[in-house]
Design a protein around this motif. Structure first.
Motif, PDB file in Angstrom:
ATOM      1  N   VAL A 180      16.455 -58.254  61.384  1.00  0.00           N
ATOM      2  CA  VAL A 180      16.213 -59.154  62.348  1.00  0.00           C
ATOM      3  C   VAL A 180      16.483 -60.830  61.640  1.00  0.00           C
ATOM      4  N   ASP A 181      17.086 -61.010  60.588  1.00  0.00           N
ATOM      5  CA  ASP A 181      17.428 -61.717  59.798  1.00  0.00           C
ATOM      6  C   ASP A 181      19.152 -62.181  60.722  1.00  0.00           C
ATOM      7  N   LYS A 182      20.069 -61.114  60.920  1.00  0.00           N
ATOM      8  CA  LYS A 182      21.359 -60.892  62.036  1.00  0.00           C
ATOM      9  C   LYS A 182      21.299 -61.080  62.911  1.00  0.00           C
ATOM     10  N   ALA A 183      19.988 -60.775  63.409  1.00  0.00           N
ATOM     11  CA  ALA A 183      19.840 -61.173  64.836  1.00  0.00           C
ATOM     12  C   ALA A 183      19.909 -62.545  65.043  1.00  0.00           C
ATOM     13  N   ASN A 184      18.574 -63.319  64.116  1.00  0.00           N
ATOM     14  CA  ASN A 184      18.313 -64.185  64.382  1.00  0.00           C
ATOM     15  C   ASN A 184      19.750 -65.442  63.829  1.00  0.00           C
ATOM     16  N   ARG A 185      20.475 -64.948  63.273  1.00  0.00           N
ATOM     17  CA  ARG A 185      21.776 -66.053  62.921  1.00  0.00           C
ATOM     18  C   ARG A 185      22.522 -66.141  63.914  1.00  0.00           C
ATOM     19  N   GLN A 186      22.773 -64.927  64.520  1.00  0.00           N
ATOM     20  CA  GLN A 186      23.518 -64.790  65.740  1.00  0.00           C
ATOM     21  C   GLN A 186      23.243 -64.974  66.665  1.00  0.00           C
ATOM     22  N   LEU A 187      21.648 -65.511  66.892  1.00  0.00           N
ATOM     23  CA  LEU A 187      20.994 -66.345  67.971  1.00  0.00           C
ATOM     24  C   LEU A 187      20.755 -67.943  67.962  1.00  0.00           C
ATOM     25  N   GLY A 188      20.771 -67.658  67.152  1.00  0.00           N
ATOM     26  CA  GLY A 188      20.989 -69.593  65.928  1.00  0.00           C
ATOM     27  C   GLY A 188      19.273 -70.173  66.153  1.00  0.00           C
ATOM     28  N   ARG A 189      19.117 -69.633  66.416  1.00  0.00           N
ATOM     29  CA  ARG A 189      17.097 -69.089  66.630  1.00  0.00           C
ATOM     30  C   ARG A 189      16.348 -68.675  65.555  1.00  0.00           C
ATOM     31  N   ILE A 190      15.181 -68.280  65.661  1.00  0.00           N
ATOM     32  CA  ILE A 190      14.011 -67.236  65.480  1.00  0.00           C
ATOM     33  C   ILE A 190      13.616 -67.055  66.974  1.00  0.00           C
ATOM     34  N   TYR A 191      14.279 -64.675  66.758  1.00  0.00           N
ATOM     35  CA  TYR A 191      13.778 -64.417  68.095  1.00  0.00           C
ATOM     36  C   TYR A 191      12.099 -64.361  68.376  1.00  0.00           C
ATOM     37  N   THR A 192      12.216 -64.369  69.595  1.00  0.00           N
ATOM     38  CA  THR A 192      10.808 -64.654  69.576  1.00  0.00           C
ATOM     39  C   THR A 192      10.084 -63.380  71.327  1.00  0.00           C
TER      40      THR A 192
END
Length: 315
Positions: A180-192
């Protein structure tokens, strides 16, 4: 707030809007690559003094083109997508129903019968955006030809993370693999994700770690099985918690996958409330414990790890 306008091809009973900039894309996740497209479109709209619109689709084209064994899950539902587009300054989101008839349009017909109905002064999209089934003739390099000088075309280049293209597929893979750290970095926000608090088996309460059981929407993408440091939004307040996505294998091997969250420093009954879950960090995998004591000891360690994580990140 972004206005949502639903369209179906052929477009009928539709009042032609004022001249505007139109950003095209499916935009699932509205990740950093998508944000670059929309921010470029917003800059152009501001320079021209016109509104900004987004043309997107529902459902995902894969639903039309492929036979799926289970429902397609999204990084962002339509309502979540609209909320994110509002933050980016989008005035109108046109949601085109993706049908077989739409998919069969030639690129020129798509431009004439769909794009031109939106009265664009400029059309902006990512370098890999397609607006038809044949990538050789419906790519962004050809869009200026079909525009026939009726609107300008802006193509936004690839947006990368560690020399890899940022894309919705990569983010889904990262979530599935617990990163999720990688996902959040690529999203530019915390995944919800979202959910509804329902009754469970109350085992957590018996262990001294009461949990909320969250019924999640079928179409939302969940991270892979494991234990996570999360924040949970209840009404208008965010709380720290540790979430389990798993089958409760300590109590048997045949349980369905559930989402349970121990909210730290929280003791209220909140059945029936809708919640938002922010997936901050992966802690560990699901473990089958031989006895209850081992599980309780691990939960204590998870709580310590969760508190330390949020203290260290100040999130």
């Amino acid at each position: 707030m972004t206005k949502i306008v639903k369209l179906h091809y052929p477009i009928k009973n539709f009042q032609k809007p004022v001249r505007q900039v139109v950003a095209m894309g499916f935009f699932d996740g509205v990740h950093r690559g998508h944000q670059a497209v929309i921010q470029r479109a917003k800059t152009t709209a501001n320079q021209l003094g016109v509104p900004l619109a987004v043309l997107t689709y529902d459902p995902h084209p894969v639903v039309v083109f492929k036979t799926l064994t289970e429902p397609l899950r999204y990084l962002t539902t339509l309502s979540q997508k609209a909320a994110l587009l509002t933050e980016l300054g989008v005035d109108t989101m046109y949601v085109m129903q993706f049908t077989s008839q739409l998919a069969q349009l030639s690129p020129q017909t798509f431009v004439d019968d769909v794009v031109m109905r939106l009265n664009p002064i400029t059309v902006v999209a990512g370098f890999d955006h397609l607006y038809g089934g044949n990538p050789d003739i419906s790519n962004m390099d050809r869009l200026s030809d079909y525009a026939q000088q009726r609107f300008d075309v802006v193509q936004v280049p690839e947006f990368t993370d560690s020399n890899q293209k940022i894309g919705s597929t990569m983010i889904r893979c990262a979530l599935e693999q617990h990163d999720v750290d990688k996902a959040n970095r690529q999203l530019g926000r915390i995944y919800t994700t979202t959910g509804l608090i329902v009754h469970g088996e109350a085992r957590g309460r018996e262990l001294g770690f009461p949990t909320i059981n969250v019924k999640t929407p079928e179409l939302e993408w969940l991270p892979g099985i494991g234990i996570y440091a999360v924040k949970v939004k209840i009404l208008d307040t965010w709380y720290m918690g540790m979430a389990s996505i798993g089958r409760n294998i300590t109590f048997g091997d045949e349980h369905p996958i559930t989402v349970e969250i121990n909210i730290l420093d929280f003791k209220q009954d909140i059945y029936g409330e809708e919640v938002v879950i922010a997936w901050h960090h992966y802690l560990r995998g699901e473990v089958k414990f031989i006895g209850i004591d081992g599980l309780i000891e691990q939960l204590k360690q998870d709580e310590i790890a969760t508190r330390q994580y949020f203290k260290s990140t100040q999130q």
